[in-house]
Design a protein around this motif. Sequence first.
Motif, mmCIF file in Angstrom:
data_model
loop_
_atom_site.group_PDB
_atom_site.id
_atom_site.type_symbol
_atom_site.label_atom_id
_atom_site.label_comp_id
_atom_site.label_asym_id
_atom_site.label_seq_id
_atom_site.Cartn_x
_atom_site.Cartn_y
_atom_site.Cartn_z
ATOM 1 N N ASP A 186 -10.015 -3.247 -1.701
ATOM 2 C CA ASP A 186 -9.885 -1.851 -2.265
ATOM 3 C C ASP A 186 -7.667 -1.507 -3.062
ATOM 4 O O ASP A 186 -7.412 -1.473 -1.519
ATOM 5 C CB ASP A 186 -10.442 -0.890 -1.992
ATOM 6 C CG ASP A 186 -10.742 0.234 -3.113
ATOM 7 O OD1 ASP A 186 -9.522 1.382 -3.916
ATOM 8 O OD2 ASP A 186 -12.030 0.443 -3.599
ATOM 9 N N GLU A 187 -7.840 -1.120 -3.337
ATOM 10 C CA GLU A 187 -6.878 -0.602 -4.084
ATOM 11 C C GLU A 187 -6.290 0.428 -3.419
ATOM 12 O O GLU A 187 -5.091 -0.212 -3.300
ATOM 13 C CB GLU A 187 -6.216 -0.132 -6.178
ATOM 14 C CG GLU A 187 -5.027 -0.486 -6.510
ATOM 15 C CD GLU A 187 -5.329 -0.066 -7.358
ATOM 16 O OE1 GLU A 187 -3.700 -0.208 -8.265
ATOM 17 O OE2 GLU A 187 -6.050 -0.159 -8.545
ATOM 18 N N LEU A 188 -6.365 1.536 -3.241
ATOM 19 C CA LEU A 188 -6.235 1.977 -2.464
ATOM 20 C C LEU A 188 -5.984 1.691 -0.674
ATOM 21 O O LEU A 188 -4.668 2.231 -0.538
ATOM 22 C CB LEU A 188 -7.005 2.769 -1.981
ATOM 23 C CG LEU A 188 -6.988 4.555 -1.177
ATOM 24 C CD1 LEU A 188 -5.673 5.287 -1.943
ATOM 25 C CD2 LEU A 188 -7.716 5.247 -0.982
ATOM 26 N N LYS A 203 -4.353 0.045 9.729
ATOM 27 C CA LYS A 203 -2.645 -1.328 9.823
ATOM 28 C C LYS A 203 -3.840 -2.508 10.114
ATOM 29 O O LYS A 203 -4.359 -2.485 10.822
ATOM 30 C CB LYS A 203 -2.357 -0.694 10.818
ATOM 31 C CG LYS A 203 -1.074 -1.402 11.328
ATOM 32 C CD LYS A 203 0.050 -0.706 12.222
ATOM 33 C CE LYS A 203 1.204 -1.945 12.724
ATOM 34 N NZ LYS A 203 2.084 -2.033 11.540
ATOM 35 N N LEU A 204 -3.385 -3.629 9.010
ATOM 36 C CA LEU A 204 -3.622 -4.385 9.324
ATOM 37 C C LEU A 204 -2.635 -5.588 10.354
ATOM 38 O O LEU A 204 -1.983 -5.546 9.717
ATOM 39 C CB LEU A 204 -4.221 -5.332 7.679
ATOM 40 C CG LEU A 204 -5.127 -4.566 6.724
ATOM 41 C CD1 LEU A 204 -5.048 -5.822 5.853
ATOM 42 C CD2 LEU A 204 -6.517 -5.077 7.604
ATOM 43 N N LYS A 205 -3.670 -6.104 11.315
ATOM 44 C CA LYS A 205 -2.257 -7.200 11.854
ATOM 45 C C LYS A 205 -2.425 -8.455 11.837
ATOM 46 O O LYS A 205 -3.299 -9.756 11.001
ATOM 47 C CB LYS A 205 -3.233 -7.237 13.484
ATOM 48 C CG LYS A 205 -3.335 -5.541 14.109
ATOM 49 C CD LYS A 205 -4.012 -6.005 14.767
ATOM 50 C CE LYS A 205 -3.385 -5.179 16.118
ATOM 51 N NZ LYS A 205 -4.118 -4.984 17.740
ATOM 52 N N LEU A 259 1.378 -1.760 1.169
ATOM 53 C CA LEU A 259 2.787 -1.599 0.946
ATOM 54 C C LEU A 259 3.571 -0.251 1.383
ATOM 55 O O LEU A 259 4.506 -0.619 0.981
ATOM 56 C CB LEU A 259 2.718 -1.551 -1.251
ATOM 57 C CG LEU A 259 1.913 -2.589 -1.800
ATOM 58 C CD1 LEU A 259 1.660 -2.771 -3.410
ATOM 59 C CD2 LEU A 259 2.498 -4.081 -1.662
ATOM 60 N N ASN A 260 2.977 0.526 1.356
ATOM 61 C CA ASN A 260 4.096 2.152 2.060
ATOM 62 C C ASN A 260 3.899 1.694 2.990
ATOM 63 O O ASN A 260 5.446 2.196 3.608
ATOM 64 C CB ASN A 260 3.052 3.220 1.646
ATOM 65 C CG ASN A 260 4.031 4.757 0.999
ATOM 66 O OD1 ASN A 260 4.915 4.144 0.832
ATOM 67 N ND2 ASN A 260 3.324 5.223 1.993
ATOM 68 N N TYR A 261 3.267 1.578 3.867
ATOM 69 C CA TYR A 261 3.535 1.017 5.508
ATOM 70 C C TYR A 261 3.630 -0.539 6.264
ATOM 71 O O TYR A 261 4.213 -0.181 7.282
ATOM 72 C CB TYR A 261 2.550 2.069 6.517
ATOM 73 C CG TYR A 261 2.294 3.283 5.845
ATOM 74 C CD1 TYR A 261 3.192 3.885 6.836
ATOM 75 C CD2 TYR A 261 1.709 3.499 4.930
ATOM 76 C CE1 TYR A 261 3.197 5.258 6.476
ATOM 77 C CE2 TYR A 261 0.910 4.877 5.126
ATOM 78 C CZ TYR A 261 2.534 6.151 5.335
ATOM 79 O OH TYR A 261 2.400 7.198 5.382
ATOM 80 N N TYR A 290 3.026 3.398 -6.923
ATOM 81 C CA TYR A 290 2.296 4.426 -6.405
ATOM 82 C C TYR A 290 0.911 4.196 -7.011
ATOM 83 O O TYR A 290 0.165 2.654 -6.826
ATOM 84 C CB TYR A 290 3.027 5.421 -7.582
ATOM 85 C CG TYR A 290 3.191 4.732 -9.061
ATOM 86 C CD1 TYR A 290 1.955 4.302 -10.199
ATOM 87 C CD2 TYR A 290 4.414 4.105 -9.220
ATOM 88 C CE1 TYR A 290 1.578 4.141 -10.725
ATOM 89 C CE2 TYR A 290 4.509 3.691 -10.510
ATOM 90 C CZ TYR A 290 3.420 3.588 -11.914
ATOM 91 O OH TYR A 290 2.997 3.240 -12.788
ATOM 92 N N TYR A 291 0.172 4.974 -6.566
ATOM 93 C CA TYR A 291 -1.152 4.551 -6.521
ATOM 94 C C TYR A 291 -1.708 5.683 -7.067
ATOM 95 O O TYR A 291 -1.587 7.383 -7.814
ATOM 96 C CB TYR A 291 -1.486 4.923 -5.212
ATOM 97 C CG TYR A 291 -3.498 4.854 -5.446
ATOM 98 C CD1 TYR A 291 -3.678 3.847 -4.998
ATOM 99 C CD2 TYR A 291 -4.432 6.226 -5.202
ATOM 100 C CE1 TYR A 291 -5.259 3.271 -5.745
ATOM 101 C CE2 TYR A 291 -5.430 5.934 -6.082
ATOM 102 C CZ TYR A 291 -5.860 4.346 -5.598
ATOM 103 O OH TYR A 291 -7.256 4.748 -5.430
#
Length: 324
Positions: free
Chosen positions: A171-173, A321-323, A179-181, A269-270
């Motif tokens: 999902d784009e969200l 958070k993805l590892k 992308l922000n973190y 941006y979203y």
Amino acid sequence: MKRSLLLFLTISSLFMYSQNQNLKLASDIYPPFTDVEGEKGFALEIVQEALNRGGVQIDPTITGFTEVLDGINTGTYHGSAALWKTEDRENYLLYSEPYLENRLILVGRKGSDVSAKSLKELKDKKVAIISGYAYGASVYTSLDVVLIPGKSDQENLEKLLTFKTDYMLVDELLISYLLNYQLNDISRFLEIGSEAFMIQPLHLAILKNMPNAQKIIEDFNSNINTMMSDGTYNKILELNWIQSDVDGDGVLELVLHGDSAGREAPASYYKLMTETAMTESTERYYINGEVYDGWQVVPTKYKTDIIKAANMNNSSSNGLKLKF
């Protein structure tokens, strides 16, 4: 006199009822929009805040999608916090305006071609999806694509990075959040598609026979519009910039969380709603209640390094958070 007193008591009773109303809302698991207690559920938080502002409390339940619809039809639940609109459901449900969208985009390993606009263009490719998600018929009927189900985005990411799949649908969200973190990880390991394979607006939906159903929806819509412009959406979504039409003039603005806009115009941006089109070529920025036509006219006092709120920095504890 008696008629006036009766009218006063009736109005007072209705007012008190609406102020203390409790909605039993059911949703299925669809992170990061809806999830079990203790995990991040953006849609549930937005709905809860908007309803609370109208004096309505919610009693949320997370269960299977079939159980959601069956429970609504039997009156066990009053509605759903996050539901797609269908012609059949409109017969018995009252829908809000859309407040978020499900937008699935293609993600591949660094260097992959992610320009495909549909699964039909990915013949014989292995594509990771999440088990149980309501992706829609267009996904499941793509017979030339090998669908690889996984329990989570993390599991699918691991399959992607270990060459067990060629792509994953995300999902784009979630991508906007990463992308922000986790920009460095994303830039190093992944290619992100630019067009959504599927777009489905999310609505609050409640039974039409609920007391004050129309007023609840009207108040919800009004509160959602306010939340888009007052920074609440940014805070809940944990994003610095979102794009929406905050003043209802048909032109989109980039809405900042706080007053630290960064030293350069935002690169990402979203966008809350994709159906709304820009009517001007210049980006508009909405900061602390003011609209600025173009980055060059944004006051210098805002062009400082972005300072993220404490809850925005705690990404490792909210399940997103993805590892790598």
